[in-house]
Write a protein that holds these residues in place. Sequence first.
Motif, PDB file in Angstrom:
ATOM      1  N   HIS A 134     -29.750 -12.967  54.571  1.00  0.00           N
ATOM      2  CA  HIS A 134     -29.114 -11.691  54.942  1.00  0.00           C
ATOM      3  C   HIS A 134     -29.570 -10.592  53.988  1.00  0.00           C
ATOM      4  O   HIS A 134     -29.911  -9.478  54.404  1.00  0.00           O
ATOM      5  CB  HIS A 134     -27.583 -11.772  54.827  1.00  0.00           C
ATOM      6  N   TYR A 135     -29.538 -10.924  52.702  1.00  0.00           N
ATOM      7  CA  TYR A 135     -29.807  -9.911  51.672  1.00  0.00           C
ATOM      8  C   TYR A 135     -31.226  -9.365  51.797  1.00  0.00           C
ATOM      9  O   TYR A 135     -31.455  -8.155  51.703  1.00  0.00           O
ATOM     10  CB  TYR A 135     -29.575 -10.524  50.293  1.00  0.00           C
ATOM     11  N   MET A 136     -32.183 -10.257  52.017  1.00  0.00           N
ATOM     12  CA  MET A 136     -33.571  -9.807  52.117  1.00  0.00           C
ATOM     13  C   MET A 136     -33.839  -9.122  53.459  1.00  0.00           C
ATOM     14  O   MET A 136     -34.645  -8.192  53.539  1.00  0.00           O
ATOM     15  CB  MET A 136     -34.519 -10.989  51.922  1.00  0.00           C
ATOM     16  N   LYS A 137     -33.152  -9.555  54.491  1.00  0.00           N
ATOM     17  CA  LYS A 137     -33.346  -8.950  55.812  1.00  0.00           C
ATOM     18  C   LYS A 137     -32.976  -7.467  55.804  1.00  0.00           C
ATOM     19  O   LYS A 137     -33.604  -6.656  56.478  1.00  0.00           O
ATOM     20  CB  LYS A 137     -32.504  -9.708  56.846  1.00  0.00           C
ATOM     21  N   MET A 138     -31.957  -7.110  55.027  1.00  0.00           N
ATOM     22  CA  MET A 138     -31.541  -5.703  54.951  1.00  0.00           C
ATOM     23  C   MET A 138     -32.175  -4.981  53.755  1.00  0.00           C
ATOM     24  O   MET A 138     -31.807  -3.856  53.437  1.00  0.00           O
ATOM     25  CB  MET A 138     -30.021  -5.596  54.885  1.00  0.00           C
ATOM     26  N   ASN A 139     -33.149  -5.653  53.105  1.00  0.00           N
ATOM     27  CA  ASN A 139     -33.853  -5.103  51.941  1.00  0.00           C
ATOM     28  C   ASN A 139     -32.907  -4.852  50.768  1.00  0.00           C
ATOM     29  O   ASN A 139     -33.092  -3.923  49.989  1.00  0.00           O
ATOM     30  CB  ASN A 139     -34.601  -3.811  52.312  1.00  0.00           C
ATOM     31  N   GLY A 140     -31.883  -5.696  50.657  1.00  0.00           N
ATOM     32  CA  GLY A 140     -30.960  -5.573  49.535  1.00  0.00           C
ATOM     33  C   GLY A 140     -30.156  -4.289  49.585  1.00  0.00           C
ATOM     34  O   GLY A 140     -29.940  -3.702  50.645  1.00  0.00           O
ATOM     35  N   PHE A 141     -29.738  -3.845  48.415  1.00  0.00           N
ATOM     36  CA  PHE A 141     -28.947  -2.629  48.285  1.00  0.00           C
ATOM     37  C   PHE A 141     -29.856  -1.470  47.875  1.00  0.00           C
ATOM     38  O   PHE A 141     -30.956  -1.696  47.359  1.00  0.00           O
ATOM     39  CB  PHE A 141     -27.856  -2.827  47.233  1.00  0.00           C
ATOM     40  N   ARG A 201     -30.969   5.689  57.520  1.00  0.00           N
ATOM     41  CA  ARG A 201     -31.842   5.285  58.632  1.00  0.00           C
ATOM     42  C   ARG A 201     -33.324   5.462  58.267  1.00  0.00           C
ATOM     43  O   ARG A 201     -34.167   4.663  58.668  1.00  0.00           O
ATOM     44  CB  ARG A 201     -31.487   6.122  59.869  1.00  0.00           C
ATOM     45  N   LYS A 202     -33.615   6.493  57.477  1.00  0.00           N
ATOM     46  CA  LYS A 202     -35.004   6.753  57.083  1.00  0.00           C
ATOM     47  C   LYS A 202     -35.414   6.007  55.820  1.00  0.00           C
ATOM     48  O   LYS A 202     -36.597   5.745  55.618  1.00  0.00           O
ATOM     49  CB  LYS A 202     -35.207   8.256  56.869  1.00  0.00           C
ATOM     50  N   THR A 203     -34.438   5.707  54.940  1.00  0.00           N
ATOM     51  CA  THR A 203     -34.804   5.213  53.608  1.00  0.00           C
ATOM     52  C   THR A 203     -34.643   3.717  53.397  1.00  0.00           C
ATOM     53  O   THR A 203     -35.175   3.174  52.429  1.00  0.00           O
ATOM     54  CB  THR A 203     -33.962   5.932  52.534  1.00  0.00           C
ATOM     55  N   TRP A 204     -33.928   2.994  54.293  1.00  0.00           N
ATOM     56  CA  TRP A 204     -33.542   1.633  53.947  1.00  0.00           C
ATOM     57  C   TRP A 204     -34.721   0.682  53.784  1.00  0.00           C
ATOM     58  O   TRP A 204     -34.675  -0.246  52.972  1.00  0.00           O
ATOM     59  CB  TRP A 204     -32.524   1.087  54.953  1.00  0.00           C
ATOM     60  N   LYS A 205     -35.805   0.907  54.504  1.00  0.00           N
ATOM     61  CA  LYS A 205     -36.958  -0.003  54.374  1.00  0.00           C
ATOM     62  C   LYS A 205     -37.795   0.287  53.132  1.00  0.00           C
ATOM     63  O   LYS A 205     -38.609  -0.545  52.729  1.00  0.00           O
ATOM     64  CB  LYS A 205     -37.828   0.094  55.630  1.00  0.00           C
ATOM     65  N   ALA A 206     -37.606   1.466  52.545  1.00  0.00           N
ATOM     66  CA  ALA A 206     -38.427   1.865  51.396  1.00  0.00           C
ATOM     67  C   ALA A 206     -37.621   1.958  50.100  1.00  0.00           C
ATOM     68  O   ALA A 206     -38.162   2.360  49.068  1.00  0.00           O
ATOM     69  CB  ALA A 206     -39.088   3.211  51.667  1.00  0.00           C
ATOM     70  N   ASP A 207     -36.350   1.595  50.135  1.00  0.00           N
ATOM     71  CA  ASP A 207     -35.512   1.675  48.939  1.00  0.00           C
ATOM     72  C   ASP A 207     -34.626   0.438  48.902  1.00  0.00           C
ATOM     73  O   ASP A 207     -33.640   0.340  49.630  1.00  0.00           O
ATOM     74  CB  ASP A 207     -34.649   2.950  48.988  1.00  0.00           C
ATOM     75  N   GLY A 208     -35.016  -0.526  48.064  1.00  0.00           N
ATOM     76  CA  GLY A 208     -34.238  -1.763  48.001  1.00  0.00           C
ATOM     77  C   GLY A 208     -34.957  -2.813  47.183  1.00  0.00           C
ATOM     78  O   GLY A 208     -35.613  -2.508  46.177  1.00  0.00           O
ATOM     79  N   MET A 209     -34.868  -4.055  47.612  1.00  0.00           N
ATOM     80  CA  MET A 209     -35.474  -5.153  46.856  1.00  0.00           C
ATOM     81  C   MET A 209     -36.989  -5.013  46.747  1.00  0.00           C
ATOM     82  O   MET A 209     -37.590  -5.441  45.760  1.00  0.00           O
ATOM     83  CB  MET A 209     -35.127  -6.489  47.517  1.00  0.00           C
ATOM     84  N   ASN A 210     -37.605  -4.388  47.752  1.00  0.00           N
ATOM     85  CA  ASN A 210     -39.072  -4.271  47.730  1.00  0.00           C
ATOM     86  C   ASN A 210     -39.565  -3.179  46.781  1.00  0.00           C
ATOM     87  O   ASN A 210     -40.765  -3.066  46.533  1.00  0.00           O
ATOM     88  CB  ASN A 210     -39.624  -4.044  49.148  1.00  0.00           C
TER      89      ASN A 210
END
Length: 231
Positions: A134-141, A201-210
């Motif tokens: 779950h955590y990685m699927k949503m790119n963490g916090f 919506r714009k930032t979640w894939k670029a701001d998180g665990m990655n």
Amino acid sequence: GGHYRPPHCFARYKSAILVAYRNQEKYLRHLLYYIHPFLQRQQLSYTIYLIEQVGTGSFNRAKLLNVGVREAMKDEEWDCLVLHDVDLVPENDYNLYICDEYYPKHMASAMDRFQYTLPYKSFFGGVSALTPEHYMKMNGFPNTYWGDGGENDDIATRIHLAGMKIVRTSPHLGRYRVMDYNEETEIQEPWRRPPSRHNTRKTWKADGMNTLQFRLLSRTKHPLYTKITVD
């Protein structure tokens, strides 16, 4: 190091308890006093991780939890990541510190501070449980929330954007007491949802665990917890 496994049986679940922390010694002692016997009665295999932020800058709870997940996963293939505020104590032993198989679980569904209801419908704060998947699927916090408030709504939005939904522990089980040693901070008005400062919506894939960057200063094992100190 705050690790426990039941001596007389094989634990069905392995849970990492992650606590973001800074200068809250009274709360920490109180939590540790209650949480270890609570978890042992549930016959879990678990470790409590304290992730401490150094310095005097704004506190960043969400990023500290990302760090905790990264470091905890080096130790064990955990079944469940329980993200726990330091000032909350569970009241019901049947509130199991394990994950829902399919969706992120909000566990603190009834806090005494809010008359044992949610402060608002999308609230995802306090205590929550997610599998590593779950955590990685949503790119963490998000890593970009400095200071109090806001990140819980970002996280709730991320869960939905990642194609999941939030499940909640029923209120009669998910009861928590909020410890408050500052009597002046008694809430005088209804608790309000913080204004959003991010376009999730714009930032979640670029701001998180990655995109997680931090400096690990120390990792020490204390009798009741493993302490991870970061800058």
